[in-house]
Design a protein around this motif. Structure first.
Motif, PDB file in Angstrom:
ATOM      1  N   CYS A  46      -8.276 -43.192 -43.672  1.00  7.61           N
ATOM      2  CA  CYS A  46      -8.588 -41.834 -43.198  1.00  7.61           C
ATOM      3  C   CYS A  46      -7.800 -41.545 -41.929  1.00  7.61           C
ATOM      4  O   CYS A  46      -7.244 -42.451 -41.317  1.00  7.61           O
ATOM      5  N   ARG A  47      -7.777 -40.278 -41.563  1.00  8.81           N
ATOM      6  CA  ARG A  47      -7.047 -39.894 -40.354  1.00  8.81           C
ATOM      7  C   ARG A  47      -8.037 -39.677 -39.201  1.00  8.81           C
ATOM      8  O   ARG A  47      -9.199 -39.352 -39.441  1.00  8.81           O
ATOM      9  N   GLU A  48      -7.519 -39.828 -37.978  1.00 10.73           N
ATOM     10  CA  GLU A  48      -8.412 -39.636 -36.816  1.00 10.73           C
ATOM     11  C   GLU A  48      -9.012 -38.236 -36.802  1.00 10.73           C
ATOM     12  O   GLU A  48     -10.138 -38.041 -36.357  1.00 10.73           O
ATOM     13  N   GLU A  49      -8.259 -37.256 -37.318  1.00 10.06           N
ATOM     14  CA  GLU A  49      -8.748 -35.867 -37.319  1.00 10.06           C
ATOM     15  C   GLU A  49      -9.944 -35.707 -38.255  1.00 10.06           C
ATOM     16  O   GLU A  49     -10.637 -34.691 -38.230  1.00 10.06           O
ATOM     17  N   GLN A  50     -10.180 -36.681 -39.117  1.00 11.24           N
ATOM     18  CA  GLN A  50     -11.310 -36.592 -40.060  1.00 11.24           C
ATOM     19  C   GLN A  50     -12.542 -37.343 -39.537  1.00 11.24           C
ATOM     20  O   GLN A  50     -13.572 -37.363 -40.202  1.00 11.24           O
ATOM     21  N   ILE A  51     -12.402 -37.951 -38.369  1.00  9.19           N
ATOM     22  CA  ILE A  51     -13.511 -38.758 -37.832  1.00  9.19           C
ATOM     23  C   ILE A  51     -14.273 -37.951 -36.788  1.00  9.19           C
ATOM     24  O   ILE A  51     -13.683 -37.381 -35.864  1.00  9.19           O
ATOM     25  N   ALA A  63     -26.074 -43.148 -37.431  1.00  7.54           N
ATOM     26  CA  ALA A  63     -26.061 -42.617 -38.797  1.00  7.54           C
ATOM     27  C   ALA A  63     -27.134 -41.545 -38.983  1.00  7.54           C
ATOM     28  O   ALA A  63     -26.945 -40.566 -39.705  1.00  7.54           O
ATOM     29  N   GLN A  64     -28.262 -41.750 -38.308  1.00  6.08           N
ATOM     30  CA  GLN A  64     -29.356 -40.784 -38.452  1.00  6.08           C
ATOM     31  C   GLN A  64     -28.886 -39.396 -38.014  1.00  6.08           C
ATOM     32  O   GLN A  64     -29.123 -38.399 -38.693  1.00  6.08           O
ATOM     33  N   GLN A  65     -28.204 -39.353 -36.886  1.00  4.50           N
ATOM     34  CA  GLN A  65     -27.695 -38.054 -36.438  1.00  4.50           C
ATOM     35  C   GLN A  65     -26.605 -37.546 -37.379  1.00  4.50           C
ATOM     36  O   GLN A  65     -26.511 -36.339 -37.640  1.00  4.50           O
ATOM     37  N   GLY A  66     -25.815 -38.468 -37.910  1.00  2.00           N
ATOM     38  CA  GLY A  66     -24.783 -38.053 -38.867  1.00  2.00           C
ATOM     39  C   GLY A  66     -25.398 -37.306 -40.031  1.00  2.00           C
ATOM     40  O   GLY A  66     -24.930 -36.227 -40.427  1.00  2.00           O
ATOM     41  N   MET A  67     -26.473 -37.848 -40.586  1.00  2.00           N
ATOM     42  CA  MET A  67     -27.119 -37.188 -41.738  1.00  2.00           C
ATOM     43  C   MET A  67     -27.764 -35.875 -41.324  1.00  2.00           C
ATOM     44  O   MET A  67     -27.757 -34.897 -42.067  1.00  2.00           O
ATOM     45  N   SER A  68     -28.326 -35.875 -40.126  1.00  2.00           N
ATOM     46  CA  SER A  68     -28.987 -34.671 -39.643  1.00  2.00           C
ATOM     47  C   SER A  68     -27.952 -33.545 -39.457  1.00  2.00           C
ATOM     48  O   SER A  68     -28.168 -32.401 -39.879  1.00  2.00           O
ATOM     49  N   LEU A  69     -26.811 -33.872 -38.855  1.00  3.13           N
ATOM     50  CA  LEU A  69     -25.775 -32.848 -38.632  1.00  3.13           C
ATOM     51  C   LEU A  69     -25.210 -32.350 -39.958  1.00  3.13           C
ATOM     52  O   LEU A  69     -25.013 -31.142 -40.148  1.00  3.13           O
ATOM     53  N   PRO A  96     -13.660 -34.018 -44.461  1.00  4.43           N
ATOM     54  CA  PRO A  96     -12.429 -33.229 -44.437  1.00  4.43           C
ATOM     55  C   PRO A  96     -12.288 -32.579 -43.061  1.00  4.43           C
ATOM     56  O   PRO A  96     -13.285 -32.129 -42.482  1.00  4.43           O
ATOM     57  N   GLU A  97     -11.070 -32.549 -42.525  1.00  4.37           N
ATOM     58  CA  GLU A  97     -10.938 -32.203 -41.104  1.00  4.37           C
ATOM     59  C   GLU A  97     -11.413 -30.805 -40.739  1.00  4.37           C
ATOM     60  O   GLU A  97     -11.804 -30.574 -39.602  1.00  4.37           O
ATOM     61  N   GLU A  98     -11.436 -29.880 -41.710  1.00  9.60           N
ATOM     62  CA  GLU A  98     -11.887 -28.521 -41.361  1.00  9.60           C
ATOM     63  C   GLU A  98     -13.393 -28.487 -41.024  1.00  9.60           C
ATOM     64  O   GLU A  98     -13.890 -27.505 -40.487  1.00  9.60           O
ATOM     65  N   LEU A  99     -14.103 -29.576 -41.347  1.00  8.44           N
ATOM     66  CA  LEU A  99     -15.535 -29.597 -41.032  1.00  8.44           C
ATOM     67  C   LEU A  99     -15.836 -30.152 -39.640  1.00  8.44           C
ATOM     68  O   LEU A  99     -16.965 -30.080 -39.157  1.00  8.44           O
ATOM     69  N   VAL A 100     -14.812 -30.714 -38.998  1.00 12.23           N
ATOM     70  CA  VAL A 100     -15.053 -31.339 -37.692  1.00 12.23           C
ATOM     71  C   VAL A 100     -15.449 -30.292 -36.643  1.00 12.23           C
ATOM     72  O   VAL A 100     -16.381 -30.516 -35.853  1.00 12.23           O
ATOM     73  N   LEU A 101     -14.798 -29.158 -36.656  1.00 12.33           N
ATOM     74  CA  LEU A 101     -15.121 -28.129 -35.662  1.00 12.33           C
ATOM     75  C   LEU A 101     -16.564 -27.616 -35.824  1.00 12.33           C
ATOM     76  O   LEU A 101     -17.340 -27.635 -34.856  1.00 12.33           O
ATOM     77  N   SER A 120     -18.927 -30.114 -34.579  1.00 15.23           N
ATOM     78  CA  SER A 120     -18.978 -30.275 -33.121  1.00 15.23           C
ATOM     79  C   SER A 120     -19.821 -29.176 -32.485  1.00 15.23           C
ATOM     80  O   SER A 120     -20.506 -29.408 -31.493  1.00 15.23           O
ATOM     81  N   VAL A 121     -19.807 -27.981 -33.084  1.00 16.55           N
ATOM     82  CA  VAL A 121     -20.633 -26.886 -32.545  1.00 16.55           C
ATOM     83  C   VAL A 121     -22.117 -27.215 -32.767  1.00 16.55           C
ATOM     84  O   VAL A 121     -22.947 -27.049 -31.869  1.00 16.55           O
ATOM     85  N   ILE A 122     -22.428 -27.724 -33.948  1.00 16.30           N
ATOM     86  CA  ILE A 122     -23.832 -28.072 -34.233  1.00 16.30           C
ATOM     87  C   ILE A 122     -24.283 -29.211 -33.319  1.00 16.30           C
ATOM     88  O   ILE A 122     -25.375 -29.196 -32.765  1.00 16.30           O
ATOM     89  N   LYS A 123     -23.412 -30.185 -33.140  1.00 10.44           N
ATOM     90  CA  LYS A 123     -23.794 -31.322 -32.278  1.00 10.44           C
ATOM     91  C   LYS A 123     -24.000 -30.872 -30.838  1.00 10.44           C
ATOM     92  O   LYS A 123     -24.938 -31.305 -30.167  1.00 10.44           O
TER      93      LYS A 123
END
Ligand SMILES: Cc1ncc(COP(=O)(O)O)c(C=O)c1O
Length: 399
Positions: free
Chosen positions: A94-99, A105-111, A254-259, A262-265
């Motif tokens: 994977c690419r860094e832009e996708q991380i 993990a709990q927060q990952g699922m919540s977000l 997918p990198e378009e979901l990172v932004l 980040s707003v939700i987080k």
């Protein structure tokens, strides 16, 4: 216990919050925290395997070099580079832009749930599944479409297909591909392939919870994310391979979901936890993690073997259990005549041993006579002592 009862005099809670109950796991934590209890209940890593000294040195390095480590700060880029290397060890390019870095993990699922799930929407999951994920879903009041799990090959992927074929369009499919909690099964290679094909065919993402994926005792299989960059949203964590108190994990999307993530987080916790991210990063800079993971695989593998041996030597023939390839648990099926709640009470009172009744993980609150046993936290000596005690209750009172 309903958590709203004590608040009712002061505040009107949201509808879903009025129905909140203390989870079975929270209740267990209280019941099993008494001194002298041998607990096979919670899924905790072993304290004695935490690399405390190395983490102390990493913390000192971070703070002595830069007091700015205590400041609000954006996600740490160098940690993303480390995660990318780690994902390669898991068979994922994977690419860094996708991380996207998370507080576990709990927060990952919540977000991801907040990103994907409309209130009242639907998700597909197994009927017996990690209760923390069920808690994540609660505020959305979704229609949870459940499928069964085969003890050898994992999630019933044909049932997933039936839902999709008959028109269901869930926001996502939740999968614990390796080290399933609570069932400890892993999804077979052919089912992995088929599940990803379905996700692609019906444009339904899979949220892959890989909290235990680095702790496989047999030959590891690549996760679903290795099969699809577009439709698998991977959730990873340092909790089980380093230490859960650090609260550092990651998502690969997918990198378009990172932004949007980040707003939700940001709305959730600003940027928790930048200090922890720096500590984990400084630890990873030393190159010690691969050896740490190897040590954990050996040691937890030993505990797993000890538990399997103790079960074979002590449990009645009519009981059966899984042999976990990965993760922290053994799932035991007892004859249907056994009341596991009664077994729990007796085991705790008479023999000071704890476990979790299997129905605590049921989405549809289905009763069953299965139990989940954790082998990562107790030492081999405690396992050798605790399993015969549990078997004693089982044989004496309930058989
Ligand atoms: C299947 C599963 N997913 C996620 C988590 C949460 O992990 P974390 O500490 O990274 O939030 C756990 C914790 O036990 C788990 O069992």
């Amino acid at each position: 216990m309903r958590v709203s009862s004590s608040l009712q005099a002061t505040a009107e809670l949201a509808g879903w919050a009025q129905r909140l109950e203390q989870s079975a796991l929270q209740q267990m934590l209280v019941a099993t925290a008494r001194p002298g209890i041998i607990s096979f209940a919670l899924g905790m890593p072993a304290v004695e395997f935490f690399p405390a000294e190395s983490l102390a040195e990493a913390t000192a390095r971070v703070l002595s070099v830069n007091a700015g480590a205590l400041q609000y700060s954006p996600p740490l880029q160098s940690l993303k580079q480390h995660v990318r290397e780690l994902m390669k060890r898991r068979g994922v390019d994977c690419r860094e832009e996708q991380i996207f870095l998370t507080a576990g993990a709990q927060q990952g699922m919540s977000l991801l749930s907040r990103l994907l799930l409309e209130p009242g929407g639907s998700v597909i999951t197994e009927e017996l599944i990690y209760s923390g994920f069920q808690q994540v879903l609660d505020p959305f009041q979704p229609n949870v479409l459940t499928v069964s799990t085969d003890a050898e090959t994992g999630m019933d992927v044909e049932a997933v297909e039936q839902y999709l074929k008959s028109g269901a369009r869930p926001s996502f499919i939740y999968s614990i591909t390796d080290g399933h909690n609570p069932l400890s099964v892993r999804l077979s290679s052919s089912k992995r392939k088929r599940l990803v094909e379905l996700a692609e065919q019906y444009s339904v993402p899979i949220v892959e919870d890989d909290a235990y994926g680095f702790l496989c005792y047999e030959d590891p299989l690549p996760p679903l994310r290795a099969l699809s960059e577009r439709w698998v949203f991977y959730v990873g964590s340092f909790s089980k391979i380093l230490a859960p108190a650090l609260r550092v994990g990651w998502i690969v999307v997918p990198e378009e979901l990172v932004l949007p993530l980040s707003v939700i987080k940001e709305s959730t916790d600003i940027d928790a936890a930048p200090l922890s991210q720096r500590i984990v990063n400084a630890y990873l800079d030393t190159g010690q993690l691969p050896a740490q993971i190897e040590m954990l695989r050996t040691q937890y593998g030993l505990r797993r073997d000890t538990m399997l041996r103790a079960l074979a030597e002590n449990f009645p023939d009519a009981a059966s259990w899984t042999k976990p390839d990965c993760g922290f648990f053994v799932w035991v099926e007892l004859p249907s005549t056994v009341d596991v709640d009664e077994l729990f009470r007796r085991a705790l009172e008479d023999e000071h041993v704890a476990f979790i009744p299997g129905h605590a993980f049921s989405v549809n609150k289905k009763r069953s006579s299965s139990i989940r046993l954790n082998f990562s936290h107790p030492t081999t000596a405690r396992i050798e002592e605790g399993i015969p005690r549990l078997a004693r209750v089982l044989k004496a009172k309930l058989w």
